[in-house]
Design a protein around this motif. Structure first.
Motif, mmCIF file in Angstrom:
data_model
loop_
_atom_site.group_PDB
_atom_site.id
_atom_site.type_symbol
_atom_site.label_atom_id
_atom_site.label_comp_id
_atom_site.label_asym_id
_atom_site.label_seq_id
_atom_site.Cartn_x
_atom_site.Cartn_y
_atom_site.Cartn_z
ATOM 1 N N VAL A 194 0.602 -10.695 -4.673
ATOM 2 C CA VAL A 194 0.729 -9.840 -5.842
ATOM 3 C C VAL A 194 -0.655 -9.384 -6.297
ATOM 4 N N PRO A 195 -0.733 -8.408 -7.194
ATOM 5 C CA PRO A 195 -2.042 -8.018 -7.738
ATOM 6 C C PRO A 195 -2.736 -9.216 -8.392
ATOM 7 N N PRO A 196 -4.056 -9.219 -8.413
ATOM 8 C CA PRO A 196 -4.803 -10.368 -8.953
ATOM 9 C C PRO A 196 -4.369 -10.800 -10.347
ATOM 10 N N TRP A 197 -4.027 -9.846 -11.192
ATOM 11 C CA TRP A 197 -3.667 -10.185 -12.573
ATOM 12 C C TRP A 197 -2.290 -10.846 -12.691
ATOM 13 N N LEU A 198 -1.558 -10.921 -11.575
ATOM 14 C CA LEU A 198 -0.251 -11.595 -11.593
ATOM 15 C C LEU A 198 -0.250 -12.929 -10.845
ATOM 16 N N ARG A 199 -1.359 -13.259 -10.186
ATOM 17 C CA ARG A 199 -1.387 -14.473 -9.367
ATOM 18 C C ARG A 199 -1.175 -15.716 -10.215
ATOM 19 N N GLY A 200 -0.328 -16.605 -9.692
ATOM 20 C CA GLY A 200 -0.038 -17.851 -10.388
ATOM 21 C C GLY A 200 0.994 -17.728 -11.475
ATOM 22 N N GLY A 201 1.542 -16.536 -11.677
ATOM 23 C CA GLY A 201 2.523 -16.328 -12.742
ATOM 24 C C GLY A 201 3.957 -16.576 -12.324
ATOM 25 N N GLY A 202 4.175 -16.766 -11.029
ATOM 26 C CA GLY A 202 5.527 -17.089 -10.572
ATOM 27 C C GLY A 202 6.468 -15.903 -10.487
ATOM 28 N N LYS A 203 5.945 -14.702 -10.523
ATOM 29 C CA LYS A 203 6.832 -13.551 -10.377
ATOM 30 C C LYS A 203 6.184 -12.482 -9.509
ATOM 31 N N GLY A 204 7.033 -11.597 -9.009
ATOM 32 C CA GLY A 204 6.553 -10.545 -8.124
ATOM 33 C C GLY A 204 6.310 -9.240 -8.850
ATOM 34 N N TRP A 205 6.170 -8.175 -8.052
ATOM 35 C CA TRP A 205 5.839 -6.874 -8.607
ATOM 36 C C TRP A 205 6.407 -5.788 -7.709
ATOM 37 N N VAL A 206 6.803 -4.692 -8.322
ATOM 38 C CA VAL A 206 7.242 -3.497 -7.591
ATOM 39 C C VAL A 206 6.427 -2.332 -8.127
ATOM 40 N N THR A 207 5.798 -1.604 -7.230
ATOM 41 C CA THR A 207 4.993 -0.468 -7.650
ATOM 42 C C THR A 207 5.260 0.698 -6.700
ATOM 43 N N ALA A 208 4.692 1.851 -7.010
ATOM 44 C CA ALA A 208 4.995 3.042 -6.211
ATOM 45 C C ALA A 208 3.766 3.916 -6.062
ATOM 46 N N GLU A 209 3.735 4.662 -4.974
ATOM 47 C CA GLU A 209 2.782 5.738 -4.787
ATOM 48 C C GLU A 209 3.557 7.002 -4.439
ATOM 49 N N TYR A 210 3.010 8.133 -4.872
ATOM 50 C CA TYR A 210 3.693 9.423 -4.712
ATOM 51 C C TYR A 210 2.677 10.442 -4.209
ATOM 52 N N GLY A 211 3.107 11.302 -3.332
ATOM 53 C CA GLY A 211 2.229 12.356 -2.847
ATOM 54 C C GLY A 211 3.031 13.488 -2.238
ATOM 55 N N MET A 212 2.386 14.643 -2.140
ATOM 56 C CA MET A 212 3.021 15.810 -1.534
ATOM 57 C C MET A 212 2.246 16.223 -0.293
ATOM 58 N N LEU A 213 2.949 16.488 0.778
ATOM 59 C CA LEU A 213 2.298 17.004 1.978
ATOM 60 C C LEU A 213 1.745 18.403 1.700
ATOM 61 N N PRO A 214 0.686 18.788 2.402
ATOM 62 C CA PRO A 214 0.034 20.068 2.101
ATOM 63 C C PRO A 214 0.970 21.268 2.078
ATOM 64 N N ARG A 215 1.946 21.333 2.990
ATOM 65 C CA ARG A 215 2.848 22.483 2.992
ATOM 66 C C ARG A 215 4.233 22.148 2.460
ATOM 67 N N ALA A 216 4.294 21.209 1.530
ATOM 68 C CA ALA A 216 5.558 20.931 0.842
ATOM 69 C C ALA A 216 5.939 22.074 -0.084
ATOM 70 N N THR A 217 4.944 22.899 -0.472
ATOM 71 C CA THR A 217 5.169 24.003 -1.392
ATOM 72 C C THR A 217 4.905 25.344 -0.704
ATOM 73 N N HIS A 218 5.059 26.430 -1.447
ATOM 74 C CA HIS A 218 4.948 27.777 -0.870
ATOM 75 C C HIS A 218 3.565 28.025 -0.266
ATOM 76 N N GLU A 219 2.539 27.503 -0.909
ATOM 77 C CA GLU A 219 1.185 27.642 -0.396
ATOM 78 C C GLU A 219 0.615 26.265 -0.107
ATOM 79 N N ARG A 220 -0.291 26.184 0.843
ATOM 80 C CA ARG A 220 -0.883 24.898 1.181
ATOM 81 C C ARG A 220 -1.683 24.345 0.003
ATOM 82 N N THR A 221 -1.453 23.084 -0.292
ATOM 83 C CA THR A 221 -2.244 22.398 -1.308
ATOM 84 C C THR A 221 -3.156 21.385 -0.620
ATOM 85 N N ARG A 222 -4.338 21.237 -1.127
ATOM 86 C CA ARG A 222 -5.321 20.333 -0.537
ATOM 87 C C ARG A 222 -4.868 18.880 -0.710
#
Length: 245
Positions: free
Chosen positions: A55-83
């Protein structure tokens, strides 16, 4: 049709309370512990869930887990390419806001102590965007998360129930003066009000994000949007149930 919903000419020809076609395809990633390709019409998001034995350092030893997320868009997911954001060295504010929303939404239905001191990372990558990418990511992310937890259960890594409920999300808005469900991009850019609703399978509200893009909306209009969202999320939860059979 919901009796409180006014008829309106939508670009997609849908009735105000009708969603785009939705599909949830599991097991699309060979290596991830859980995965789902979710499609809300022409919005396609690949969701993968990966197990980390710490788990992240701030949760170590607390006896519980964590769920987190990352989000992103591929360059041509939209009408024009995004960097790619990686090429600029930092994530944008919109990206950070969306991935935090996804993480909060998924954690709302997880018994973190039952997970143990482990972390599940849910990556949501937008392949094609046509409005509602965050709501699709939450809905498909739940399926990927569930399959990751079942992967763990099959290996005796968890024994107690970890997932407490379903969670799904949908957008609503006021388009051409009428409340509508599940906005696609042409509706989203024109809508006077845009809102995202996250709810559990039992109907509990996890989060509501609503903004008047032009004139303020009324309490009655908000009530109609909420009613539309409940109907849409009920459909999404049923599709989640069918997907995991």
């Amino acid at each position: 049709m919901n009796e409180n919903v006014k008829p309106v000419a939508r670009p997609s020809k849908r009735a105000p309370d009708i969603m785009r076609p939705v599909t949830l395809e599991r097991g699309v990633s060979k290596h991830a512990e859980g995965s789902c390709l979710v499609r809300f019409g022409d919005t396609h998001v690949l969701c993968t869930a990966s197990l980390d034995e710490k788990v992240p350092p701030w949760l170590r030893g607390g006896g519980k887990g964590w769920v987190t997320a990352e989000y992103g868009m591929l360059p041509r997911a939209t009408h024009e390419r995004t960097r790619r954001e990686a090429s600029s060295g930092k994530q944008g504010g919109r990206t950070l806001e969306i991935q935090r929303l996804i993480g909060r939404s998924l954690r709302a239905v997880v018994d973190l102590p039952a997970l143990g001191e482990r972390q599940i990372m849910v990556d949501c990558d937008v392949i094609q965007a046509d409005g509602g990418t965050r709501t699709a990511a939450i809905t498909g992310g739940w399926v990927a998360l569930r399959d990751c937890i079942e992967w763990m259960r099959a290996r005796d890594m968890v024994t107690k129930p970890v997932l407490l409920d379903h969670v799904a999300a949908v957008s609503c808005g006021i388009f051409r003066g009428a409340p509508v469900l599940d906005l696609d991009y042409p509706e989203d850019v024109e809508a006077h009000t845009d809102a995202n609703f996250v709810m559990t399978g039992r109907g509990g509200i996890v989060e509501i994000q609503g903004t008047a893009e032009r004139e303020p909306f009324s309490e009655a209009e908000f009530g109609t949007l909420l009613s539309l969202a409940r109907g849409g999320i009920s459909q999404l939860v049923e599709l989640q149930k069918l997907a995991i059979l």
